[in-house]
Enzyme design. Sequence first.
Site, PDB file in Angstrom:
ATOM      1  N   CYS A 231      49.747  43.290  39.363  1.00 44.22           N
ATOM      2  CA  CYS A 231      49.356  42.523  40.762  1.00 44.22           C
ATOM      3  C   CYS A 231      50.405  41.932  41.544  1.00 44.22           C
ATOM      4  CB  CYS A 231      48.191  41.642  40.182  1.00 44.22           C
ATOM      5  SG  CYS A 231      47.769  40.545  41.441  1.00 44.22           S
TER       6      CYS A 231
ATOM      7  N   CYS B  85      49.749  38.201  42.171  1.00 43.86           N
ATOM      8  CA  CYS B  85      49.739  37.656  40.943  1.00 43.86           C
ATOM      9  C   CYS B  85      51.263  37.320  40.655  1.00 43.86           C
ATOM     10  CB  CYS B  85      49.256  38.362  39.978  1.00 43.86           C
ATOM     11  SG  CYS B  85      47.533  38.697  39.998  1.00 43.86           S
TER      12      CYS B  85
END
Length: 119
Positions: free
Chosen positions: A45, A48
């Site tokens: 991600c 993230c």
Amino acid sequence: MATDTASDAGTATANEPLHVDGQSQLDDIVAENDVVLVDFYADWCGPCQMLEPTVETLAAETDATVAKVDVDANQQLAAAYGVQGVPTLILFADGEQAEQVVGLQGEDQLRALIETHSE
């Protein structure tokens, strides 16, 4: 990234994120600390990864205990908290889930969130 062997002993210092593996470990962290910010993330991600330095700064500079949960390794744990997308940050205060925010957040927003519950 510095490799810190202290965390291997299971007693990581409160100024670095704790990596959570499973519900019982998360329950223990929430029970033992007044304010806990849990970062549900995935290695693949992009947002993230962008959030990681912010999470590490918050762990070092605030009263909150910061925990990180890899949603791929802990799918049941993520599902238990209704995590639909990553990053999802859940703030626990006094053992109760207090806030949930989804998506990339600014350090100031997260710091304010923590301070609201650190009183």
